[in-house]
Design a protein around this motif. Structure first.
Motif, PDB file in Angstrom:
ATOM      1  N   LEU A   1       0.830  -1.211   0.000  1.00  0.00           N
ATOM      2  CA  LEU A   1       0.000   0.000   0.000  1.00  0.00           C
ATOM      3  C   LEU A   1       0.862   1.258   0.000  1.00  0.00           C
ATOM      4  CD1 LEU A   1      -2.667  -1.186   2.580  1.00  0.00           C
ATOM      5  CD2 LEU A   1      -2.914  -1.057   0.104  1.00  0.00           C
TER       6      LEU A   1
ATOM      7  N   PRO B   1      -0.463  -5.124  -4.504  1.00  0.00           N
ATOM      8  CA  PRO B   1      -0.914  -5.808  -3.283  1.00  0.00           C
ATOM      9  C   PRO B   1      -1.652  -7.112  -3.561  1.00  0.00           C
ATOM     10  CG  PRO B   1      -1.474  -3.487  -3.188  1.00  0.00           C
ATOM     11  CD  PRO B   1      -0.869  -3.722  -4.531  1.00  0.00           C
TER      12      PRO B   1
ATOM     13  N   PHE C   1      -7.309  -4.273   9.280  1.00  0.00           N
ATOM     14  CA  PHE C   1      -7.074  -2.864   9.566  1.00  0.00           C
ATOM     15  C   PHE C   1      -7.581  -2.484  10.956  1.00  0.00           C
ATOM     16  CE2 PHE C   1      -7.042  -3.270   5.032  1.00  0.00           C
ATOM     17  CZ  PHE C   1      -6.100  -2.351   4.613  1.00  0.00           C
TER      18      PHE C   1
ATOM     19  N   ASN D   1      -9.455   0.001  11.835  1.00  0.00           N
ATOM     20  CA  ASN D   1     -10.888   0.325  11.906  1.00  0.00           C
ATOM     21  C   ASN D   1     -11.734  -0.697  11.140  1.00  0.00           C
ATOM     22  OD1 ASN D   1     -10.332   1.038   9.317  1.00  0.00           O
ATOM     23  ND2 ASN D   1     -10.338   3.224   9.698  1.00  0.00           N
TER      24      ASN D   1
ATOM     25  N   ALA E   1     -12.443  -1.747   8.394  1.00  0.00           N
ATOM     26  CA  ALA E   1     -12.613  -1.546   6.940  1.00  0.00           C
ATOM     27  C   ALA E   1     -13.524  -2.593   6.312  1.00  0.00           C
ATOM     28  CB  ALA E   1     -11.249  -1.519   6.242  1.00  0.00           C
ATOM     29  N   LEU E   2     -14.645  -2.862   6.953  1.00  0.00           N
ATOM     30  CA  LEU E   2     -15.630  -3.772   6.351  1.00  0.00           C
ATOM     31  C   LEU E   2     -16.462  -2.984   5.339  1.00  0.00           C
ATOM     32  CD1 LEU E   2     -16.865  -5.592   9.567  1.00  0.00           C
ATOM     33  CD2 LEU E   2     -15.115  -6.332   7.965  1.00  0.00           C
ATOM     34  N   TYR E   3     -16.826  -3.642   4.240  1.00  0.00           N
ATOM     35  CA  TYR E   3     -17.627  -2.953   3.229  1.00  0.00           C
ATOM     36  C   TYR E   3     -19.055  -2.810   3.777  1.00  0.00           C
ATOM     37  CZ  TYR E   3     -13.641  -4.953   0.800  1.00  0.00           C
ATOM     38  OH  TYR E   3     -12.372  -5.340   0.459  1.00  0.00           O
ATOM     39  N   PRO E   4     -19.488  -1.588   4.044  1.00  0.00           N
ATOM     40  CA  PRO E   4     -20.734  -1.403   4.804  1.00  0.00           C
ATOM     41  C   PRO E   4     -21.992  -1.860   4.069  1.00  0.00           C
ATOM     42  CG  PRO E   4     -19.796   0.716   4.167  1.00  0.00           C
ATOM     43  CD  PRO E   4     -18.822  -0.322   3.740  1.00  0.00           C
ATOM     44  N   HIS E   5     -21.945  -1.889   2.737  1.00  0.00           N
ATOM     45  CA  HIS E   5     -23.155  -2.237   1.990  1.00  0.00           C
ATOM     46  C   HIS E   5     -23.240  -3.735   1.723  1.00  0.00           C
ATOM     47  CE1 HIS E   5     -19.820  -1.546  -0.671  1.00  0.00           C
ATOM     48  NE2 HIS E   5     -20.443  -2.155  -1.656  1.00  0.00           N
TER      49      HIS E   5
ATOM     50  N   PHE F   1     -15.680 -11.615  -0.736  1.00  0.00           N
ATOM     51  CA  PHE F   1     -15.294 -10.647  -1.771  1.00  0.00           C
ATOM     52  C   PHE F   1     -13.946 -10.989  -2.424  1.00  0.00           C
ATOM     53  CE2 PHE F   1     -13.672  -6.360  -3.053  1.00  0.00           C
ATOM     54  CZ  PHE F   1     -14.644  -6.089  -3.996  1.00  0.00           C
TER      55      PHE F   1
ATOM     56  N   PRO G   1     -13.599   6.317   4.331  1.00  0.00           N
ATOM     57  CA  PRO G   1     -12.241   5.965   4.759  1.00  0.00           C
ATOM     58  C   PRO G   1     -11.437   5.269   3.673  1.00  0.00           C
ATOM     59  CG  PRO G   1     -13.897   4.632   5.895  1.00  0.00           C
ATOM     60  CD  PRO G   1     -14.635   5.681   5.141  1.00  0.00           C
TER      61      PRO G   1
ATOM     62  N   GLU H   1      -9.195   3.211   4.089  1.00  0.00           N
ATOM     63  CA  GLU H   1      -8.953   1.805   4.437  1.00  0.00           C
ATOM     64  C   GLU H   1      -9.867   0.873   3.658  1.00  0.00           C
ATOM     65  OE1 GLU H   1      -8.923   4.173   6.605  1.00  0.00           O
ATOM     66  OE2 GLU H   1      -7.369   3.859   8.119  1.00  0.00           O
ATOM     67  N   LEU H   2     -11.088   1.339   3.353  1.00  0.00           N
ATOM     68  CA  LEU H   2     -12.013   0.488   2.585  1.00  0.00           C
ATOM     69  C   LEU H   2     -11.394   0.128   1.242  1.00  0.00           C
ATOM     70  CD1 LEU H   2     -15.582   1.983   3.058  1.00  0.00           C
ATOM     71  CD2 LEU H   2     -14.659  -0.136   3.949  1.00  0.00           C
TER      72      LEU H   2
ATOM     73  N   GLU I   1      -8.193   0.331   0.493  1.00  0.00           N
ATOM     74  CA  GLU I   1      -6.966  -0.440   0.692  1.00  0.00           C
ATOM     75  C   GLU I   1      -7.301  -1.908   0.961  1.00  0.00           C
ATOM     76  OE1 GLU I   1      -5.067   1.799   3.749  1.00  0.00           O
ATOM     77  OE2 GLU I   1      -4.114   3.152   2.330  1.00  0.00           O
ATOM     78  N   ALA I   2      -8.374  -2.118   1.747  1.00  0.00           N
ATOM     79  CA  ALA I   2      -8.800  -3.495   2.012  1.00  0.00           C
ATOM     80  C   ALA I   2      -9.183  -4.179   0.704  1.00  0.00           C
ATOM     81  CB  ALA I   2      -9.974  -3.496   2.978  1.00  0.00           C
ATOM     82  N   ALA I   3      -9.875  -3.440  -0.166  1.00  0.00           N
ATOM     83  CA  ALA I   3     -10.289  -4.009  -1.449  1.00  0.00           C
ATOM     84  C   ALA I   3      -9.077  -4.279  -2.341  1.00  0.00           C
ATOM     85  CB  ALA I   3     -11.267  -3.079  -2.145  1.00  0.00           C
ATOM     86  N   LEU I   4      -8.091  -3.358  -2.276  1.00  0.00           N
ATOM     87  CA  LEU I   4      -6.860  -3.555  -3.062  1.00  0.00           C
ATOM     88  C   LEU I   4      -6.168  -4.845  -2.649  1.00  0.00           C
ATOM     89  CD1 LEU I   4      -4.838  -0.213  -3.349  1.00  0.00           C
ATOM     90  CD2 LEU I   4      -5.630  -1.666  -5.203  1.00  0.00           C
ATOM     91  N   VAL I   5      -6.054  -5.043  -1.318  1.00  0.00           N
ATOM     92  CA  VAL I   5      -5.409  -6.253  -0.807  1.00  0.00           C
ATOM     93  C   VAL I   5      -6.260  -7.476  -1.146  1.00  0.00           C
ATOM     94  CG1 VAL I   5      -4.655  -7.439   1.287  1.00  0.00           C
ATOM     95  CG2 VAL I   5      -4.206  -5.007   1.025  1.00  0.00           C
TER      96      VAL I   5
ATOM     97  N   ILE J   1     -17.295  -0.790  -4.518  1.00  0.00           N
ATOM     98  CA  ILE J   1     -17.155  -0.323  -3.123  1.00  0.00           C
ATOM     99  C   ILE J   1     -17.604   1.135  -2.997  1.00  0.00           C
ATOM    100  CG2 ILE J   1     -15.579  -0.037  -1.165  1.00  0.00           C
ATOM    101  CD1 ILE J   1     -15.814  -2.955  -2.030  1.00  0.00           C
TER     102      ILE J   1
ATOM    103  N   ALA K   1     -18.663   0.604   8.741  1.00  0.00           N
ATOM    104  CA  ALA K   1     -17.384   0.373   8.065  1.00  0.00           C
ATOM    105  C   ALA K   1     -16.257   0.648   9.036  1.00  0.00           C
ATOM    106  CB  ALA K   1     -17.246   1.295   6.864  1.00  0.00           C
ATOM    107  N   ILE K   2     -16.416   1.722   9.763  1.00  0.00           N
ATOM    108  CA  ILE K   2     -15.395   2.082  10.739  1.00  0.00           C
ATOM    109  C   ILE K   2     -16.090   2.364  12.037  1.00  0.00           C
ATOM    110  CG2 ILE K   2     -13.717   3.004   9.123  1.00  0.00           C
ATOM    111  CD1 ILE K   2     -14.914   5.766   9.924  1.00  0.00           C
TER     112      ILE K   2
END
Lengths: 369, 273
Positions: free
Chosen positions: A53, A73, A82, A84, A86-90, A99, B163, B165-166, B168-172, B184, B271-272
């Motif tokens: 990243l 990555p 992470f 916080n 970083a869960l996808y809220p939807h 995913f 955020p 991080e969302l 970045e999480a998807a990138l990873v 996303i 999400a956060i």
């Protein structure tokens, strides 16, 4: 399952800001390594460089046997948790966990199987159809872990994953992550600023400050033999006491002398003090709070370690008590047994366990022993 | 049980606001239901006999269905294209604000908000007709382009609260930038998409000036243009005019009611922490 090798890694930002300097570390397969340090020490930046990243300004990052500096990555076969979540809220918990597998075109049956297995491990099977907003902090953290687990990556990267949880849950999740590591048998790289997490979870700890590695060692080694003043002060709670003074020699006896305190150095330590030229030079003495005792038996064992101090504050912790004291203007903390009857305003006789003494060079702040 | 407190000043303010909105609507309904004679006696009074024929008469006079179809096509295309393209532009800007080029683009768009439309109207129309786009497609393009300054401003503000991080999480997780945006980010923009959609829809549906200067072919006229036909040189049939205004108003009310549920706060909640 993979080994990681970080070789002379640098991270520079524009404006000559160097976040990480000459970071060298070999991480063994299945090892649980913890990067710990205060805010801004470069630990998260290092983790993000491993994840891909952040770009690596200089040096080599090798995962397995492949240099991955320029690998995106998604192709590094790592998973990250992470701070916080970083869960996808939807998306539902199931969709969140699936995913990464969907993007990698896993067959539907395999996705179902992996998600349910991970959910079972983390005890979140009943939450699979919920959305993140309907979960508690601890549950969200489990989902974030689950999202990483299903991928079965070569390495798990965790960026302060417990810092948003309350104290009780943090302790619980700490043990769960340790169990998870044993169960999954994968390399874990864990970033935290909490030295308790570092001490309890890591196979090895990397202590960082201002972008530099201060020490890499096992928790016991770091605790018992800190390499410098920073590591000694950072690891341990309450923190190690430091007293500035001088090593003096009189008739073959070495003693540490500071304002209002004089401690006789055990003979076994004389040689190294002479070797390092610490005699008659300003040094810093370090002693952990639990190595200061008020029981007479210690005074008999270490007669050269006895001193008196004014007790300013007494904190009863239940199983033990903390004394906050003043020794001629220097503040000391002692952690003594709870049955002691020391009160505020007392001037008790205390004994330093001289076998647990640390001496640091005042100039370089490096440990002499 | 604790009784919920009523904020009396706010309540009074809201009631006055509601009256300001509802009164013209009431007037429009009353006018559209009367015949011209009765309208001459009283504007606000209840009609003695409801004069429904104003509606079919207005429909005939304004070629309602054709104008409705034109307005609908223009509005729908403008809304869809605006949301799809402007959100992408805003995403690129929001995530690259640290780069000078994108920062300048952002301020360039921002500055465009302060340019009054009549100043650029004629050059714009000339340009469009020069490239053969003085028609409804040109009109759609203008709505998409002219709205970009305000829309990007709104989108960027919201995007910066999502955020990093969302992503970045998807990138990873293995997502490409394109997929991150569509799977996303775009779903998380739902409240802003709804807001932009409503603003664009109301603008494109009600706009009179741009269609007036852009559309030459009466077959492409939108509802506001056709309603203009109800104003004669010597007299105006107010009952029929207001009947047609009401008929034009209904679809917008419907869209607002449907889209309203998307305008909710806290979509990112969860999400956060």
């Amino acid at each position: 399952m993979a080994e990681l090798k970080l070789s002379h890694i640098y991270k520079r930002y524009s404006g000559n800001v160097v976040a990480v300097t000459d970071f060298n570390l070999d991480i063994a397969d299945k090892e649980f390594i913890v990067l710990v340090g205060p805010s801004g020490c470069g630990k998260s930046t290092t983790l993000r460089m491993i994840a891909g990243l952040e770009e690596i300004s200089d040096g080599d990052l090798i995962i397995g046997s492949k240099r991955v500096n320029d690998v995106p990555p998604k192709d590094r076969d790592i998973a990250m948790v992470f701070q916080n979540y970083a869960l996808y809220p939807h998306m539902t918990v199931f969709q969140n966990m699936a995913f990464g597998l969907k993007l990698r075109h896993f067959p539907k049956a395999e996705i179902e199987k992996r998600v349910h297995e991970a959910a079972k491990i983390l005890d979140i099977e009943h939450l699979l159809q919920r959305k993140p907003k309907a979960l508690s902090g601890g549950q969200r953290q489990r989902v974030a872990l689950g999202r990483a687990i299903v991928r079965e990556p070569q390495a798990f990267l965790m960026d302060e994953p417990l810092s948003n949880l309350d104290a009780k849950l943090r302790v619980q999740m700490r043990t769960e992550i340790s169990k998870l590591h044993k169960r999954l048998q994968t390399t874990f790289i864990y970033v935290t600023h909490d030295q308790t997490e570092a001490m309890t979870m890591g196979d090895r700890i990397v202590v960082m400050k201002d972008g530099f590695i201060q020490q890499v060692a096992t928790p016991q080694e770091i605790y018992n033999h800190p390499k410098n003043l920073f590591v000694a002060g950072f690891i341990g709670s309450p923190a190690m006491n430091f007293i500035q003074g001088t090593i003096k020699e009189e008739g073959g006896v070495l003693s540490f002398t500071a304002n209002g305190i004089s401690l006789t150095i055990p003979e076994g330590r004389h040689e190294i003090l002479r070797q390092k030229g610490a005699i008659n030079k300003p040094v810093i003495l370090g002693i952990r709070p639990e190595n200061i005792h008020d029981e007479p038996v210690y005074a008999q064992t270490y007669p050269g370690g006895v001193f008196e101090a004014n007790v300013d504050v007494v904190e009863h912790m239940g199983s033990e008590m903390y004394l906050f004291m003043d020794v001629s203007g220097q503040q000391l903390t002692a952690r003594i047994v709870a049955r002691s009857d020391v009160k505020v305003g007392d001037r008790p006789k205390l004994t330093v366990d001289m076998s647990k003494l640390h001496i640091f060079d005042k100039e370089t702040e490096e440990s002499i022993f | 049980m604790r009784r919920s407190k009523i904020n009396i000043p706010a309540m009074i303010f809201l009631i006055i606001g509601a009256i300001f909105i509802l009164f013209p609507l009431y007037m429009a309904i009353m006018v559209s239901l009367k015949n011209p004679q009765e309208l001459g006696q009283s504007i606000l009074g209840w009609p003695s006999k409801i004069f429904w024929s104003n509606f079919p008469n207005a429909m005939a006079a304004t070629h309602y269905w054709q104008a409705f179809t034109n307005s609908f096509i223009i509005t729908a295309c403008a809304v869809i294209l605006t949301i799809l393209t402007n959100s992408m532009v805003a995403y690129a800007i929001a995530r690259n604000m640290h780069k000078r080029f994108f920062r300048y683009i952002y301020f360039y768009f921002f500055a465009a908000m302060f340019v009054p439309f009549p100043i650029i109207m004629l050059p714009l129309v000339r340009q469009m007709s020069h490239i053969g786009l003085a028609n409804q497609w040109g009109l759609i393009i203008l709505y998409v382009v002219y709205g970009i300054s305000f829309n990007v401003f709104v989108y960027v503000g919201y995007l910066r609260s999502i955020p990093m991080e969302l992503e970045e999480a998807a990138l990873v997780d293995g997502a490409s930038r394109w997929r991150i945006f569509w799977q996303i980010i775009f779903p998380l923009l739902a409240p802003i998409n709804a807001t932009i959609g409503i603003i664009t829809a109301i603008w494109a549906w009600n706009d009179f000036l741009l269609p007036l200067v852009m559309l030459g072919d009466p077959g492409q006229f939108t509802l506001p243009l056709q309603q203009y036909a109800l104003q004669g040189q010597y007299s105006t049939n107010y009952s029929e005019a207001f009947a047609s205004y009401l008929m034009a108003l209904l679809p917008m009310l419907l869209i607002y009611v449907i889209a309203q549920k998307w305008i909710i706060n806290g979509v990112t909640k969860g999400a956060i922490k």
